[in-house]
Design a protein around this motif. Structure first.
Motif, PDB file in Angstrom:
ATOM      1  N   PRO A  41       0.758  -1.273  -0.140  1.00 44.48           N
ATOM      2  CA  PRO A  41      -0.156  -0.115  -0.032  1.00 44.48           C
ATOM      3  C   PRO A  41       0.968   1.235   0.046  1.00 44.48           C
ATOM      4  O   PRO A  41       0.363   2.397  -0.225  1.00 44.48           O
ATOM      5  CB  PRO A  41      -0.664  -0.029   1.301  1.00 44.48           C
ATOM      6  N   HIS A  47      -3.154   3.988  -3.701  1.00 41.73           N
ATOM      7  CA  HIS A  47      -4.060   5.197  -3.156  1.00 41.73           C
ATOM      8  C   HIS A  47      -4.929   5.867  -4.481  1.00 41.73           C
ATOM      9  O   HIS A  47      -5.949   6.227  -4.539  1.00 41.73           O
ATOM     10  CB  HIS A  47      -3.344   6.314  -2.422  1.00 41.73           C
ATOM     11  N   VAL A  51      -7.632   2.072  -4.113  1.00 42.06           N
ATOM     12  CA  VAL A  51      -8.931   2.506  -2.605  1.00 42.06           C
ATOM     13  C   VAL A  51      -9.778   2.874  -3.629  1.00 42.06           C
ATOM     14  O   VAL A  51     -11.001   2.708  -2.948  1.00 42.06           O
ATOM     15  CB  VAL A  51      -8.018   3.475  -1.756  1.00 42.06           C
ATOM     16  N   SER A  56     -12.715   1.389   0.348  1.00 39.85           N
ATOM     17  CA  SER A  56     -12.004   1.444   1.426  1.00 39.85           C
ATOM     18  C   SER A  56     -10.610   1.145   1.377  1.00 39.85           C
ATOM     19  O   SER A  56     -10.185   0.624   0.384  1.00 39.85           O
ATOM     20  CB  SER A  56     -12.263   0.088   2.207  1.00 39.85           C
ATOM     21  N   LEU A  57      -9.880   1.469   2.288  1.00 46.33           N
ATOM     22  CA  LEU A  57      -8.260   1.314   2.649  1.00 46.33           C
ATOM     23  C   LEU A  57      -8.302   0.020   3.268  1.00 46.33           C
ATOM     24  O   LEU A  57      -8.163  -0.154   4.529  1.00 46.33           O
ATOM     25  CB  LEU A  57      -7.934   2.317   3.505  1.00 46.33           C
TER      26      LEU A  57
END
Ligand SMILES: N[C@@H](CCC(=O)N[C@@H](CS)C(=O)NCC(=O)O)C(=O)O
Length: 390
Positions: A41, A47, A51, A56-57
């Motif tokens: 990540p 990102h 995501v 959602s992360l």
């Protein structure tokens, strides 16, 4: 660094070494023999592309060579099993297949509180390791101090899960006793067989790798517990991340699953320990879910399973409390765990004739009849990266 072009020629696992569900998917990919690369990540692409796609992360996420994006370790394995049916990672025998789904559900969800307890209640004994591992996931670069500090907000976030998972000074001795019983049963079984269901790994093993790898088998404090109490379990954890199926320690064990009518006593003991610790919480969770459904009889198919309408990785339908191992277990309800359990219960209900009788006899011997009789008043399914009513 990951690039759009680089993602076109193989599977990508977006995961991290210290992540519970990444451990489940990673060992699946290794044992299935599917070429993959793992990205963290900390990559800006996580990102900018992943995501927003999964809303959602969260890890693990699988990206296919065609750019399809899949989340939830179970959905990922289902998807890959459909795409690459051979070698199948679920036994064909109807009884053993059901057992595989039961153990997968138990490992993937029931053991989450234990895994989180051993990571965060023993935080002081392994703080620098956790800093390094959370930092490894979120911060790319050679500045050691910067990386050690970079995971702090995630450590705060995840350590805050303990009360909602039912981990408290009152329940910790009972939780640890349940873990020791399970380790003991697994250690005996895994001296006789390289994998839970015989000579080949299955979804039962992958589900159990979720808690038993990153947290219980790799974080320093619980890894010492596992190594000193149950070295065969520790060796199984190592084996589960090795390519290939054969293990020289088990020279005479054929590379195939147990037969439906040859489930050994050592596996029955494992099942007995699992059902005994799992059933009270499953019953309480199912009651909570059924009440939530009864309170809102007109919810449409596709309605998010969530008390407050929020999209969460693990949703919650309110608090539950039930007697467990001599204490009162108080925790957030866990509909995601019910979803996985229902898949196994539906599979059990689909059996007929001698297979149904054999399964019933096994469940009676191992104390699993009550757990497997639990039925939800409305089925659930996953849609758009969330749990919804079917
Ligand atoms: N049920 C999901 C759970 C995934 C999950 O909980 N991932 C953790 C890391 S291992 C996470 O990213 N959690 C973020 C959160 O809970 O907000 C799965 O099987 O993939």
């Amino acid at each position: 660094m990951a690039t759009e072009a680089g993602l076109k020629d193989g599977f990508t696992l977006w995961g991290a070494a210290h992540s519970l569900y990444s451990g489940k998917v990673r060992s699946y990919l290794i044992k299935k023999g599917l070429p993959y690369r793992e990205f963290y990540p900390s990559s800006p692409e996580f990102h900018s592309r992943i995501v927003p796609a999964v809303k959602s992360l969260v890890i693990p996420v699988l990206e296919t060579p065609e750019g399809e994006i899949i989340q939830d370790s179970t959905d990922i394995i289902d998807y890959l099993e459909a795409r690459h049916p051979a070698p199948a990672m679920t036994p064909a025998g109807p009884v053993l297949r059901t057992v595989a789904m039961v153990i997968d559900a138990f490992g993937s969800e029931q053991m989450l509180p234990l895994a989180m307890h051993y990571r965060w209640s023993y935080r002081a004994d392994q703080e620098r390791f956790l800093q390094a591992e959370f930092g490894r996931a979120v911060h790319a670069g050679a500045d050691r101090e910067a990386r050690l500090q970079s995971g702090e907000s995630f450590m705060k976030y995840f350590s805050g899960f303990l009360p909602g998972l039912g981990v408290s000074p009152e329940t910790i001795p009972a939780l640890e006793a349940s873990y020791f019983d399970l380790l003991e049963a697994l250690d005996v079984h895994l001296q006789a067989y390289p994998y839970l269901l015989g000579g080949r790994p299955s979804i039962a093993d992958f589900g159990m790798m979720a808690p038993l790898y990153a947290h219980l088998g790799r974080d320093p404090a619980p890894a010492t517990v596992m190594k000193t109490r149950a070295p065969n379990v520790y060796r199984w954890v190592e084996r589960m991340n090795l390519a290939g199926v054969a293990d020289g320690e088990f020279r005479d064990c054929p590379e195939r699953y147990l037969d439906d009518d040859a489930i050994p006593a050592t596996l029955e003991t494992v099942l007995r320990v699992m059902f005994s610790d799992w059933t009270p919480g499953l019953v309480a969770d199912a009651e909570r879910f059924n009440l939530w459904v009864a309170d809102q009889p007109n919810l449409a198919a596709g309605h998010l399973v969530s008390a407050d309408g929020a999209h969460r990785v693990h949703p919650n339908l309110g608090a539950i409390a039930y007697p467990w191992r001599g204490v009162t277990m108080r925790r957030d309800s866990a509909p995601h765990a019910l979803w996985l359990h229902s898949r196994a219960a539906d599979q059990a209900r689909s059996l007929s004739g001698p297979a149904r009788e054999a399964l019933q006899a096994l469940l009676t011997r191992t104390g699993g009849a009550e757990a497997m009789a639990i039925r939800l008043s409305r089925p659930m399914r996953r849609d758009d990266f969330a749990l919804v009513l079917a």
